[in-house]
Design a protein around this motif. Structure first.
Motif, PDB file in Angstrom:
ATOM      1  N   PRO A  18      -7.188  13.577   5.434  1.00  0.00           N
ATOM      2  CA  PRO A  18      -7.639  12.196   5.569  1.00  0.00           C
ATOM      3  C   PRO A  18      -9.154  12.098   5.783  1.00  0.00           C
ATOM      4  O   PRO A  18      -9.754  13.012   6.340  1.00  0.00           O
ATOM      5  CB  PRO A  18      -6.899  11.698   6.826  1.00  0.00           C
ATOM      6  N   LEU A  19      -9.774  11.012   5.318  1.00  0.00           N
ATOM      7  CA  LEU A  19     -11.216  10.786   5.524  1.00  0.00           C
ATOM      8  C   LEU A  19     -11.474   9.286   5.626  1.00  0.00           C
ATOM      9  O   LEU A  19     -10.944   8.498   4.842  1.00  0.00           O
ATOM     10  CB  LEU A  19     -12.023  11.344   4.338  1.00  0.00           C
ATOM     11  N   GLN A  20     -12.294   8.896   6.607  1.00  0.00           N
ATOM     12  CA  GLN A  20     -12.725   7.501   6.732  1.00  0.00           C
ATOM     13  C   GLN A  20     -14.095   7.374   6.095  1.00  0.00           C
ATOM     14  O   GLN A  20     -15.031   8.042   6.533  1.00  0.00           O
ATOM     15  CB  GLN A  20     -12.896   7.136   8.220  1.00  0.00           C
ATOM     16  N   LEU A  21     -14.241   6.511   5.106  1.00  0.00           N
ATOM     17  CA  LEU A  21     -15.572   6.238   4.550  1.00  0.00           C
ATOM     18  C   LEU A  21     -16.144   5.036   5.279  1.00  0.00           C
ATOM     19  O   LEU A  21     -15.444   4.034   5.483  1.00  0.00           O
ATOM     20  CB  LEU A  21     -15.474   5.915   3.064  1.00  0.00           C
ATOM     21  N   THR A  22     -17.436   5.136   5.652  1.00  0.00           N
ATOM     22  CA  THR A  22     -18.096   4.015   6.339  1.00  0.00           C
ATOM     23  C   THR A  22     -19.442   3.775   5.658  1.00  0.00           C
ATOM     24  O   THR A  22     -19.772   4.451   4.694  1.00  0.00           O
ATOM     25  CB  THR A  22     -18.335   4.364   7.830  1.00  0.00           C
ATOM     26  N   GLY A  23     -20.216   2.835   6.185  1.00  0.00           N
ATOM     27  CA  GLY A  23     -21.597   2.638   5.733  1.00  0.00           C
ATOM     28  C   GLY A  23     -21.693   2.128   4.302  1.00  0.00           C
ATOM     29  O   GLY A  23     -20.825   1.423   3.803  1.00  0.00           O
ATOM     30  N   THR A  24     -22.790   2.562   3.630  1.00  0.00           N
ATOM     31  CA  THR A  24     -23.118   2.045   2.294  1.00  0.00           C
ATOM     32  C   THR A  24     -21.986   2.250   1.287  1.00  0.00           C
ATOM     33  O   THR A  24     -21.682   1.354   0.497  1.00  0.00           O
ATOM     34  CB  THR A  24     -24.352   2.793   1.729  1.00  0.00           C
ATOM     35  N   GLU A  25     -21.382   3.442   1.313  1.00  0.00           N
ATOM     36  CA  GLU A  25     -20.354   3.734   0.320  1.00  0.00           C
ATOM     37  C   GLU A  25     -19.113   2.863   0.545  1.00  0.00           C
ATOM     38  O   GLU A  25     -18.517   2.359  -0.414  1.00  0.00           O
ATOM     39  CB  GLU A  25     -19.986   5.224   0.349  1.00  0.00           C
ATOM     40  N   ALA A  26     -18.734   2.664   1.815  1.00  0.00           N
ATOM     41  CA  ALA A  26     -17.581   1.806   2.105  1.00  0.00           C
ATOM     42  C   ALA A  26     -17.895   0.371   1.683  1.00  0.00           C
ATOM     43  O   ALA A  26     -17.072  -0.313   1.066  1.00  0.00           O
ATOM     44  CB  ALA A  26     -17.245   1.871   3.590  1.00  0.00           C
ATOM     45  N   HIS A  27     -19.125  -0.055   1.989  1.00  0.00           N
ATOM     46  CA  HIS A  27     -19.528  -1.421   1.621  1.00  0.00           C
ATOM     47  C   HIS A  27     -19.415  -1.619   0.103  1.00  0.00           C
ATOM     48  O   HIS A  27     -18.893  -2.630  -0.369  1.00  0.00           O
ATOM     49  CB  HIS A  27     -20.958  -1.675   2.099  1.00  0.00           C
ATOM     50  N   HIS A  28     -19.921  -0.628  -0.639  1.00  0.00           N
ATOM     51  CA  HIS A  28     -19.901  -0.714  -2.093  1.00  0.00           C
ATOM     52  C   HIS A  28     -18.456  -0.810  -2.609  1.00  0.00           C
ATOM     53  O   HIS A  28     -18.133  -1.667  -3.440  1.00  0.00           O
ATOM     54  CB  HIS A  28     -20.614   0.522  -2.655  1.00  0.00           C
ATOM     55  N   ILE A  55      -7.264   5.871  -2.184  1.00  0.00           N
ATOM     56  CA  ILE A  55      -7.493   4.939  -1.080  1.00  0.00           C
ATOM     57  C   ILE A  55      -6.144   4.569  -0.462  1.00  0.00           C
ATOM     58  O   ILE A  55      -5.214   4.173  -1.165  1.00  0.00           O
ATOM     59  CB  ILE A  55      -8.232   3.686  -1.578  1.00  0.00           C
ATOM     60  N   GLU A  56      -6.067   4.725   0.862  1.00  0.00           N
ATOM     61  CA  GLU A  56      -4.801   4.422   1.553  1.00  0.00           C
ATOM     62  C   GLU A  56      -4.807   3.032   2.156  1.00  0.00           C
ATOM     63  O   GLU A  56      -3.831   2.308   2.077  1.00  0.00           O
ATOM     64  CB  GLU A  56      -4.560   5.453   2.657  1.00  0.00           C
ATOM     65  N   SER A  57      -5.915   2.652   2.804  1.00  0.00           N
ATOM     66  CA  SER A  57      -5.998   1.308   3.371  1.00  0.00           C
ATOM     67  C   SER A  57      -7.464   0.920   3.516  1.00  0.00           C
ATOM     68  O   SER A  57      -8.354   1.781   3.499  1.00  0.00           O
ATOM     69  CB  SER A  57      -5.301   1.259   4.737  1.00  0.00           C
ATOM     70  N   THR A  58      -7.706  -0.370   3.623  1.00  0.00           N
ATOM     71  CA  THR A  58      -9.081  -0.855   3.767  1.00  0.00           C
ATOM     72  C   THR A  58      -9.170  -1.768   4.975  1.00  0.00           C
ATOM     73  O   THR A  58      -8.218  -2.466   5.319  1.00  0.00           O
ATOM     74  CB  THR A  58      -9.521  -1.648   2.511  1.00  0.00           C
ATOM     75  N   ALA A  59     -10.333  -1.746   5.647  1.00  0.00           N
ATOM     76  CA  ALA A  59     -10.612  -2.697   6.723  1.00  0.00           C
ATOM     77  C   ALA A  59     -11.929  -3.372   6.370  1.00  0.00           C
ATOM     78  O   ALA A  59     -12.466  -3.146   5.278  1.00  0.00           O
ATOM     79  CB  ALA A  59     -10.682  -1.967   8.052  1.00  0.00           C
ATOM     80  N   ARG A  60     -12.504  -4.163   7.282  1.00  0.00           N
ATOM     81  CA  ARG A  60     -13.694  -4.923   6.907  1.00  0.00           C
ATOM     82  C   ARG A  60     -14.882  -4.000   6.560  1.00  0.00           C
ATOM     83  O   ARG A  60     -15.656  -4.274   5.657  1.00  0.00           O
ATOM     84  CB  ARG A  60     -14.077  -5.881   8.036  1.00  0.00           C
ATOM     85  N   LYS A  61     -15.016  -2.893   7.323  1.00  0.00           N
ATOM     86  CA  LYS A  61     -16.176  -2.016   7.114  1.00  0.00           C
ATOM     87  C   LYS A  61     -15.816  -0.568   6.806  1.00  0.00           C
ATOM     88  O   LYS A  61     -16.703   0.270   6.688  1.00  0.00           O
ATOM     89  CB  LYS A  61     -17.061  -2.035   8.370  1.00  0.00           C
ATOM     90  N   THR A  62     -14.554  -0.247   6.755  1.00  0.00           N
ATOM     91  CA  THR A  62     -14.171   1.144   6.507  1.00  0.00           C
ATOM     92  C   THR A  62     -13.070   1.233   5.445  1.00  0.00           C
ATOM     93  O   THR A  62     -12.297   0.301   5.250  1.00  0.00           O
ATOM     94  CB  THR A  62     -13.640   1.835   7.788  1.00  0.00           C
ATOM     95  N   VAL A  63     -13.063   2.388   4.798  1.00  0.00           N
ATOM     96  CA  VAL A  63     -12.033   2.655   3.799  1.00  0.00           C
ATOM     97  C   VAL A  63     -11.351   3.966   4.200  1.00  0.00           C
ATOM     98  O   VAL A  63     -12.029   4.987   4.375  1.00  0.00           O
ATOM     99  CB  VAL A  63     -12.663   2.810   2.395  1.00  0.00           C
ATOM    100  N   ALA A  64     -10.053   3.916   4.381  1.00  0.00           N
ATOM    101  CA  ALA A  64      -9.324   5.145   4.715  1.00  0.00           C
ATOM    102  C   ALA A  64      -8.821   5.778   3.429  1.00  0.00           C
ATOM    103  O   ALA A  64      -8.143   5.134   2.622  1.00  0.00           O
ATOM    104  CB  ALA A  64      -8.157   4.822   5.648  1.00  0.00           C
ATOM    105  N   CYS A  65      -9.190   7.064   3.243  1.00  0.00           N
ATOM    106  CA  CYS A  65      -8.797   7.769   2.012  1.00  0.00           C
ATOM    107  C   CYS A  65      -7.979   8.998   2.365  1.00  0.00           C
ATOM    108  O   CYS A  65      -8.038   9.504   3.489  1.00  0.00           O
ATOM    109  CB  CYS A  65     -10.013   8.305   1.268  1.00  0.00           C
ATOM    110  N   GLN A  66      -7.269   9.474   1.382  1.00  0.00           N
ATOM    111  CA  GLN A  66      -6.602  10.764   1.503  1.00  0.00           C
ATOM    112  C   GLN A  66      -7.229  11.651   0.437  1.00  0.00           C
ATOM    113  O   GLN A  66      -7.159  11.341  -0.757  1.00  0.00           O
ATOM    114  CB  GLN A  66      -5.090  10.574   1.272  1.00  0.00           C
ATOM    115  N   ILE A  67      -7.858  12.749   0.856  1.00  0.00           N
ATOM    116  CA  ILE A  67      -8.444  13.664  -0.121  1.00  0.00           C
ATOM    117  C   ILE A  67      -7.337  14.577  -0.635  1.00  0.00           C
ATOM    118  O   ILE A  67      -6.641  15.226   0.145  1.00  0.00           O
ATOM    119  CB  ILE A  67      -9.595  14.479   0.496  1.00  0.00           C
ATOM    120  N   LEU A  68      -7.156  14.572  -1.949  1.00  0.00           N
ATOM    121  CA  LEU A  68      -5.989  15.232  -2.533  1.00  0.00           C
ATOM    122  C   LEU A  68      -6.264  16.676  -2.922  1.00  0.00           C
ATOM    123  O   LEU A  68      -5.528  17.573  -2.563  1.00  0.00           O
ATOM    124  CB  LEU A  68      -5.510  14.440  -3.760  1.00  0.00           C
ATOM    125  N   GLN A  69      -7.335  16.884  -3.695  1.00  0.00           N
ATOM    126  CA  GLN A  69      -7.627  18.277  -4.077  1.00  0.00           C
ATOM    127  C   GLN A  69      -9.060  18.460  -4.533  1.00  0.00           C
ATOM    128  O   GLN A  69      -9.714  17.523  -4.986  1.00  0.00           O
ATOM    129  CB  GLN A  69      -6.672  18.766  -5.160  1.00  0.00           C
TER     130      GLN A  69
END
Ligand code: SAM
Length: 245
Positions: A18-28, A55-69
């Protein structure tokens, strides 16, 4: 998501999980591309790795991802390529950074020569912060598929730069009328590191070309027209990077 918009940068090292994307990339992802759960993306960490993720779920400022391979791809040059240049200002500087990243330059070194010193003192107030140039590198890597960020070194004096090139390297400096001295031809290097150098708008005075030759550099003529710094930098880099034949 459209395929060309699918690459995203993570400053944290990546691994499957799992990985949480934040900041500029999440905003984009959230507000420009309107990404949704289930969308597939590609993540790269700037240190060479490229991963597929979902992408597993999204919130206002973060994107929760699952890194597969991890995807095993290498879009780097076969050998290190260092580009030293007396950097122009503003938009021309940004352009140079973008194109050098696309062409695979390993490291860009802003070089201070005798004719660029005065210019730099004037520039200091308006100097482009390193962070902005770093953002240009990341954007360029997202777009061109490069997984390794181009490094940008601190400003270095010409003297230190000329001597820093290893003895076992190709060393080529762009200098108009290089043809008057016996001059070399640039070939894409696969065996040894390549170090390149481009001068400021005022050019290199004779004592600097003499010093460079003493340090094992060869002058390169790029043709009868005088190119601006950023054009010369990209013309010289492409001679050393584009595959021949
Ligand atoms: N009047 C300056 C001179 O005679 O060197 C012109 C400098 S040019 C605007 C800036 C830099 O780009 C030069 O120092 C050189 O490194 C590179 N350059 C521009 N045109 C070139 C050419 N035709 N051949 C080789 N290098 C060139």
């Amino acid at each position: 998501l459209p395929v060309m918009n699918r690459r995203f940068f993570s400053p944290a090292p990546l691994q499957v999980g799992p990985l949480q994307l934040t900041g500029t990339e999440a905003h984009h992802l959230l507000h420009v591309l309107r990404a949704a759960p289930g969308d597939e993306i590609i993540l790269f960490d700037g240190a060479g790795g490229e991963f597929s993720a979902c992408i597993e779920s999204t919130a206002r400022k973060t994107v929760a991802c699952q890194i597969l391979q991890e995807r095993s791809v290498n879009r780097e040059l076969p050998a290190e390529l260092v580009l030293g240049a007396a950097l122009p200002k503003g938009e021309r500087q940004r352009w140079l950074v973008e194109k050098a990243t696309e062409l695979g330059v390993t490291r860009l070194v802003p070089v201070e020569t005798s004719r660029s010193t005065q210019q730099r003192v004037k520039q200091q107030r308006t100097n482009t912060p390193h962070d902005r140039l770093q953002r240009t590198v990341i954007e360029s890597c997202k777009q061109c598929g490069r997984n390794q960020l181009m490094d940008i070194s601190p400003t270095t004096s010409l003297d230190v730069f000329l001597r820093a090139a290893p003895a076992a390297s190709h060393r080529w400096m762009a200098h108009p009328q290089g043809a008057t001295s016996a001059h070399a031809k640039v070939t894409p290097a696969v065996d040894l590191p390549t170090w390149l150098l481009v001068g400021p708008e005022g050019g290199f005075p004779e004592h600097e070309t003499t010093q460079a030759k003493t340090e094992g550099w060869q002058t390169i003529d790029l043709g009868p027209r005088i190119l601006r710094v950023e054009t010369a930098a990209i013309a010289l880099t492409s001679l050393a990077t584009l595959p021949t034949g």
